[in-house]
Write a protein that holds these residues in place. Sequence first.
Motif, PDB file in Angstrom:
ATOM      1  N   UNK A 140      34.219  97.307  65.429  1.00 36.70           N
ATOM      2  CA  UNK A 140      34.419  96.209  66.336  1.00 36.70           C
ATOM      3  C   UNK A 140      33.105  95.487  66.600  1.00 36.70           C
ATOM      4  N   UNK A 141      33.180  94.199  66.836  1.00 37.60           N
ATOM      5  CA  UNK A 141      32.023  93.417  67.245  1.00 37.60           C
ATOM      6  C   UNK A 141      32.317  92.875  68.632  1.00 37.60           C
ATOM      7  N   UNK A 142      31.410  93.100  69.566  1.00 36.03           N
ATOM      8  CA  UNK A 142      31.568  92.546  70.924  1.00 36.03           C
ATOM      9  C   UNK A 142      30.672  91.333  71.050  1.00 36.03           C
ATOM     10  N   UNK A 143      31.217  90.155  71.081  1.00 34.39           N
ATOM     11  CA  UNK A 143      30.362  88.976  71.184  1.00 34.39           C
ATOM     12  C   UNK A 143      29.873  88.780  72.619  1.00 34.39           C
ATOM     13  N   UNK A 144      29.149  87.717  72.819  1.00 32.56           N
ATOM     14  CA  UNK A 144      28.639  87.396  74.148  1.00 32.56           C
ATOM     15  C   UNK A 144      29.801  87.259  75.122  1.00 32.56           C
ATOM     16  N   UNK A 145      29.770  87.972  76.245  1.00 34.82           N
ATOM     17  CA  UNK A 145      30.894  87.901  77.174  1.00 34.82           C
ATOM     18  C   UNK A 145      30.969  86.535  77.839  1.00 34.82           C
ATOM     19  N   UNK A 146      32.170  86.110  78.149  1.00 35.29           N
ATOM     20  CA  UNK A 146      32.359  84.816  78.800  1.00 35.29           C
ATOM     21  C   UNK A 146      32.827  85.041  80.227  1.00 35.29           C
ATOM     22  N   UNK A 147      32.271  84.294  81.143  1.00 32.91           N
ATOM     23  CA  UNK A 147      32.692  84.391  82.544  1.00 32.91           C
ATOM     24  C   UNK A 147      32.167  83.188  83.296  1.00 32.91           C
ATOM     25  N   UNK A 148      32.829  82.897  84.403  1.00 35.12           N
ATOM     26  CA  UNK A 148      32.416  81.746  85.208  1.00 35.12           C
ATOM     27  C   UNK A 148      31.060  82.023  85.849  1.00 35.12           C
ATOM     28  N   UNK A 149      30.786  83.330  86.101  1.00 35.73           N
ATOM     29  CA  UNK A 149      29.529  83.675  86.760  1.00 35.73           C
ATOM     30  C   UNK A 149      28.340  83.488  85.813  1.00 35.73           C
ATOM     31  N   UNK A 150      28.644  83.588  84.512  1.00 33.91           N
ATOM     32  CA  UNK A 150      27.550  83.449  83.563  1.00 33.91           C
ATOM     33  C   UNK A 150      27.400  81.984  83.167  1.00 33.91           C
ATOM     34  N   UNK A 151      26.223  81.444  83.404  1.00 35.60           N
ATOM     35  CA  UNK A 151      26.037  80.029  83.075  1.00 35.60           C
ATOM     36  C   UNK A 151      26.029  79.801  81.558  1.00 35.60           C
ATOM     37  N   UNK A 152      26.214  78.545  81.194  1.00 36.92           N
ATOM     38  CA  UNK A 152      26.303  78.163  79.780  1.00 36.92           C
ATOM     39  C   UNK A 152      25.052  78.555  78.992  1.00 36.92           C
ATOM     40  N   UNK A 153      23.887  78.266  79.608  1.00 33.64           N
ATOM     41  CA  UNK A 153      22.642  78.464  78.862  1.00 33.64           C
ATOM     42  C   UNK A 153      22.088  79.873  79.018  1.00 33.64           C
ATOM     43  N   UNK A 154      22.885  80.766  79.499  1.00 31.58           N
ATOM     44  CA  UNK A 154      22.471  82.149  79.654  1.00 31.58           C
ATOM     45  C   UNK A 154      22.224  82.763  78.276  1.00 31.58           C
ATOM     46  N   UNK A 155      20.996  83.270  78.066  1.00 29.85           N
ATOM     47  CA  UNK A 155      20.688  83.838  76.747  1.00 29.85           C
ATOM     48  C   UNK A 155      21.050  85.310  76.752  1.00 29.85           C
ATOM     49  N   UNK A 156      21.974  85.651  75.905  1.00 30.55           N
ATOM     50  CA  UNK A 156      22.465  87.017  75.843  1.00 30.55           C
ATOM     51  C   UNK A 156      21.822  87.690  74.639  1.00 30.55           C
ATOM     52  N   UNK A 157      20.990  88.687  74.903  1.00 27.47           N
ATOM     53  CA  UNK A 157      20.272  89.322  73.804  1.00 27.47           C
ATOM     54  C   UNK A 157      20.201  90.824  74.073  1.00 27.47           C
ATOM     55  N   UNK A 158      21.249  91.546  73.720  1.00 25.59           N
ATOM     56  CA  UNK A 158      21.333  92.948  74.106  1.00 25.59           C
ATOM     57  C   UNK A 158      20.265  93.810  73.440  1.00 25.59           C
ATOM     58  N   UNK A 159      19.629  94.671  74.250  1.00 26.10           N
ATOM     59  CA  UNK A 159      18.571  95.530  73.731  1.00 26.10           C
ATOM     60  C   UNK A 159      18.930  97.004  73.835  1.00 26.10           C
ATOM     61  N   UNK A 160      19.648  97.368  74.870  1.00 28.04           N
ATOM     62  CA  UNK A 160      20.034  98.772  75.029  1.00 28.04           C
ATOM     63  C   UNK A 160      21.482  98.814  75.463  1.00 28.04           C
ATOM     64  N   UNK A 161      22.170  99.856  75.070  1.00 27.27           N
ATOM     65  CA  UNK A 161      23.588  99.940  75.385  1.00 27.27           C
ATOM     66  C   UNK A 161      23.935 101.376  75.774  1.00 27.27           C
ATOM     67  N   UNK A 162      24.989 101.515  76.554  1.00 27.41           N
ATOM     68  CA  UNK A 162      25.359 102.838  77.061  1.00 27.41           C
ATOM     69  C   UNK A 162      26.846 102.803  77.424  1.00 27.41           C
ATOM     70  N   UNK A 163      27.544 103.907  77.201  1.00 32.82           N
ATOM     71  CA  UNK A 163      28.967 103.992  77.523  1.00 32.82           C
ATOM     72  C   UNK A 163      29.152 105.102  78.537  1.00 32.82           C
ATOM     73  N   UNK A 164      29.900 104.857  79.606  1.00 31.48           N
ATOM     74  CA  UNK A 164      30.106 105.953  80.547  1.00 31.48           C
ATOM     75  C   UNK A 164      31.454 106.616  80.289  1.00 31.48           C
ATOM     76  N   UNK A 165      31.824 107.566  81.172  1.00 33.19           N
ATOM     77  CA  UNK A 165      33.036 108.338  80.926  1.00 33.19           C
ATOM     78  C   UNK A 165      34.285 107.489  81.035  1.00 33.19           C
ATOM     79  N   UNK A 166      34.185 106.392  81.772  1.00 33.86           N
ATOM     80  CA  UNK A 166      35.353 105.521  81.920  1.00 33.86           C
ATOM     81  C   UNK A 166      35.422 104.478  80.799  1.00 33.86           C
ATOM     82  N   UNK A 167      34.601 104.673  79.785  1.00 30.75           N
ATOM     83  CA  UNK A 167      34.534 103.757  78.649  1.00 30.75           C
ATOM     84  C   UNK A 167      34.037 102.371  79.005  1.00 30.75           C
TER      85      UNK A 167
END
Lengths: 686, 742
Positions: A140-167
Amino acid sequence: MQRKKIFFLCSIVLFLSAVAYQAYAQDIKAYIYDEEGYAVPCPRPYMYEAFVDFTFLPSGALYNPEDLFIDKESNFYIADTGNKRILKLSSGGKILLEIKNKEMLKPMGLFVDEKSGDIYIADSGKNHLLRFNTYGELLRVYPKPASAVIPEDFIYSPAKVLIDKRDLIYVIGTGASKGIILLDNEGAFRGFFGANPAPFNFSRWLARLVATEEQKVKLLLQTLLTASNFTIDNQGFIYVVTKAIEEDQIRRLNALGINTYESGEYGEKYVVSKRNIKPPELSSIDVNKEGIITVLDGMTSKIFQYNQAGDLLFIFGGKSDSVGFFRDAKDIALDGNTGLFYVLDSKQGGLHVFKPTAFAESVYEASFLYNNGEYERALDIWQEILSLDSNYPLAHKGVAKALSKLGRKFEDMEFLKAAMVHYEYAGDREGYSEAFELHRYRFLRQNLGLIIGVAMAVIVCTWLFVRLFLPLIKKRVAVPFLSDIKSVFAILNHPFRTLESIKYNSSSRFFLSSLGVLFFYLIAHLISLYGTSFHFADWDPNQINLATELSRLFVPWLTWCISNYLITLIFDGEGTFGQIFTFSAYSLLPYIIITLVLTLLSHVLSLNEMGIYTALTIFMYGWMAILFLSGVCRVHDYTLRGAVGVSALSVIGVILVWGAAILIFGLVSSFADFFIDLGREIGFHV
Amino acid sequence: MCKITAIKQIIRILIFLLIVMNQTSNLESLEVETEYLRMSFNEEKVNFNIKELSSGTVWRSTPILGPGDRELPDILQAALSSHFYLSYTDGEMEKIYDLYETSEKVRFTIIPRDDGIIVNYTVEDKIVDERTGKVRFSGKLKWSMEYRVEKDFLEVVIPEESIKEEGDFYFIAVKILSYLGANSHTENGALLVPAGHGVLLPYIKKMPKYGVYLSMPIYGKDEFNFQNQRQLLTSMLPEDVNLYLKRYEILPDSAGLPVFGMIDQGKSFLGIVDKGASDAKINAALKGFLVEYNRIDAQFIFRKMYTAYMSRTRQITAYEKTRIKGDRSVRYYFFSDPSLDYFKPAEKYREYLIEEENIKRREEKPALNLRIFCGIEKKGFLSNEFVTATTFAEARDIIAAFVQRDITEIIVTLVGWGKGGYYGSFPNKLPPSPKLGGEKGLKELVEYAHSCKIPVYLDTDYLIAIQGNSGFSTRKDVIKQEMEIPITDNSGTYLLSTMVAYERFALKEIPRLAKLGVDGFVINNLGDILLSDHDRKNRLQRDESRNYLIKILQKFEENGLKVMITGRNDYTFPYAAGFQQVPPFGNRHYKAPDDIPFYSAVLHGLIPCYSRPLNLSEDMVRDHLRTLEYGILPSFELTYRDPVVLRETSYNHLYSSYYLDWLDRIEAVYNDAVRRAGYLNGVQIVKHEELVPGVYRTNYKDGSQIIVNYGNNDFNYNGKTVTGGGFCLVPGLSAKPGGGEN
């Protein structure tokens, strides 16, 4: 052209290899800080075992690797960022899996979900998350998430990732994105998680007043400080480290994103120059089964270990080419099965392997027991640790805590006394006070009769002395000096009369007694410095230095006298400098008396009765302030209002005098520097 | 395309043949022969060959490009065929120029003599200002290199009187015979570098990404960083963390021994820097660093570079104005040996020490070194406060506790015994601290120890001087860097000039020290810190400094005192009764190969070595095994009181030393190192090898073997089990009956 190029290459090689092969130096140990802030050497927690440089890989060595993960089966996952690949190796170094994918451009972070075995990759090249299964197939590929809280020009550049027990997926981004981004397992935006409250900033506050809604979101994002890395423990707590902040560099976040870790300063400030001291740059974190938190400072490559209570256990590592040090440490990981400790060195493209020493294992065990409240069980281990390092503060604390428990249980004074000694070694004032209180209680109960007897005797003796002896002495001795002393003490009960006498007598008469007061002011101060009981003395008696104490006591006082004299000259004050000197000295008398009382009290009170101590201190300063004020009032013949005004001006004058002094000092030293440099230059060329 | 490359290849081979023929034909023009060596010179070029007569192996002074070799750019070709590499500077003393033998600026004449040749070199150079066209600097540099064959060695000498600087040019450094025996096709072999305990840099088989190059001054860098001295600065406020950080700067460990070597399959050579070692470097480079040759050489320094701090922002690197004087020479010994072994060179160096330097075997019993820490001062309010860890009477109790357990083969070293404790009254050593029991207490202690046949040593130092103590001035008598800047930690600690240390302190004090009745002294820093002094009036080069240090040692000897030394620089060998504080594991580069016991191969059986205190080791099992493997005797540093009293002093790295905690563990080490293996103390080590990873065997001349196992698993050695973390001793001829058996 060709030749030039070769030369260029040669010079690079020369440089690189000169750096790469500096060898051999002396034995260097780990250290910790004690309560007073001294660096104290301690045994190393880890011994260097080996360096694995991955040149044996058929597909080539590592190139700028960024992330290291060890799963429960002791398999190693390395994000080989420079080579755009993910490696999975067995603990024996056998390559199990190599993932290369055109969707993967710059894999910065990786995490392996323990339940499914899926590998999550944070790719800051293509700015998305990737999920591979255990066979290395892209799920699966998870692209940049979309939301009203996130502005248009928000630069999404993931560096670290983690999954908890609730997935839920937690993402730390570099660049403009701030804070931890929380996604659900479908990649939908769930909010920002565990934001660091940024320190108050006036300009930002002003900007907020006039900003639009949209700008406010942007501002909010700016105020969320960059988390640099995180990890998750068995209980689901997420441990976050944040770079370049002054405190709370380590946070333990619960499911609601609230920090449950001891608030404080973690890591070590590093010194660029004398005036440029920067906060730590913690960049990686790992937590083991016993709850030992290991963090890495990416700037200095030093490694710090803390327990769950926020106590510093060890500092080791650093930058160097010797064994036990690193060129550029990027990530750390503990192997839960073997206890081995791994450091990923990006510049050297390899892993440093460390084995815990017996000392460290004892410290972890004792610290684990201690944090679970099993003080008595931990006692033996702490004592063993003390036999290996008699300076280790945490061990002293552990022993003290256990002894104090035992002392309470068996009502044994000796245990409590020993506990107090250990608390003092550990620099733990609250613990000391607690043991002290128990000890005091036992002491009072055992010796109640004696204490009452002594108290009665003291009262009777004093009464006799005052009633019978004082009149005799008064009659016999009629030395002028004694009357001076009387005048000194008279300021306590008849301040105005004394001030009148200062005003209308020659000030030379009071000179000696003033000097006497100043002398006892110093003596009382020193007595309090050395005589105050440990739990009230929040200073280190070993650091006391006569020169600094003298200047701390007398420089402000003297500048006050000068400033007050100058100000009252302008405002028609009647007092002479001698009079100001005299009343200012006399006004210090409450300090002498009450400081001595406080010093005595500190041996009787525990920190629970701190209120009495503080109240007396406030009373003392209030009394002194009143004496100073009435002095100004009487000697210069001002109204009360005038006196308050002039006093305030005098205080401002003091500040101005100091400012001027600093300025002059700076100028003179710059001048001196200039001439010294000039001299040096001339000397060098002659 | 194909044709052209083929033709190129043919031309190349032809050129190669031509060169070889040319060289071989000319080489026969002059020959010198001893019973071991034959040296053939070329009268026009300097090139020479050396043939070891017993085996017929030949060494070339410069390598010849083989047909398979890569073509080199001119500059590297010039480097390859040169017998020296000269660096020099102009009148400004800031720039550096360098050149090789083939440069057109170099002219040389060759004068044959009975035992070799003398080559006189002249370099003529001028620097023209590019803008004005005026000649800024012009001048000549002259020196000669004498090649001499004697018995089994070749000696290369640069005599002092041949060095001439005419005009505006000045010598900086000369590297000699960089490519002697250089090879590019040998796969098995290594360069011998005397770092740590000794290091072999194995040849690289595959071409590496970066070259490997190691350059180290023989006696360490001519600089002193206080932050590296753990004993002096350990505890500081957080503001001073930067000082603490600096302690982590890693300087290369000094080589200490003026030797280097190239050990190939079948042939090897050993170089010994005979004269001028104080200002010489050893440079080793493996194939892939600039050229594809493994090579090792010695470089002599004539002027050192320094950084002049003109202001806070401006600094200049410049070269010293005065030249370092003295003869310089290197000896080369040649061996032919089919096995890849450094023990032949080691034995040759040992012979050299015994014959040329007149070093005799010390008749010391094998013993465990018991260091007892007595006291130190810490800062107090008005004056310093004395912290007592062990009084002389208490030290006696410690010794008694050991004697009671029949641990009598020990030596006792008292640390911090003087007035003011550890370093407190330095550079003054006397009297013994009255707080510890005074001279009377010390004498009683010594008497008691002697009644148990235990020698007593006192720890001292001739380098450190603390401001405020009498007898020296911090302006005149301390070691200064260039530009008259004294070396200091900025809180009152200075380094005493060796001349002052000798003339003002050693001369007067040593006769008085002898009256204390102790057996000898342990001198810290003397064997590993050698510094030049740039005081304007009393300028001392490192060599002169070294001579003063030797004079101090001689003075001790004259007064019947033995001297142990920390640091193992070779100039202390004739005087040292032993070495203390030898680290079982030196710090090393993490890519560097493991140490080899080269020091042990040279010194074991001649001068005893004592380890660093094992009670401060984090992994005592490992360190104990290493001392057994390398033949180092164990040390412990103890106190009578709980060392928690030292926690606020600068000696707080002694954090585990309470003697009752350590008695049992010391007895176990004593059983291994002294009771069982002690008899090996006077026996030479002849072989050392790794049997399987983590298991090492050391062979002694009498046939004894020690097998140590660092691993976790048991190892079976000839039917005997060596447990993980244990060792096994196979006794040889000189084993005491009953002792030594596993």
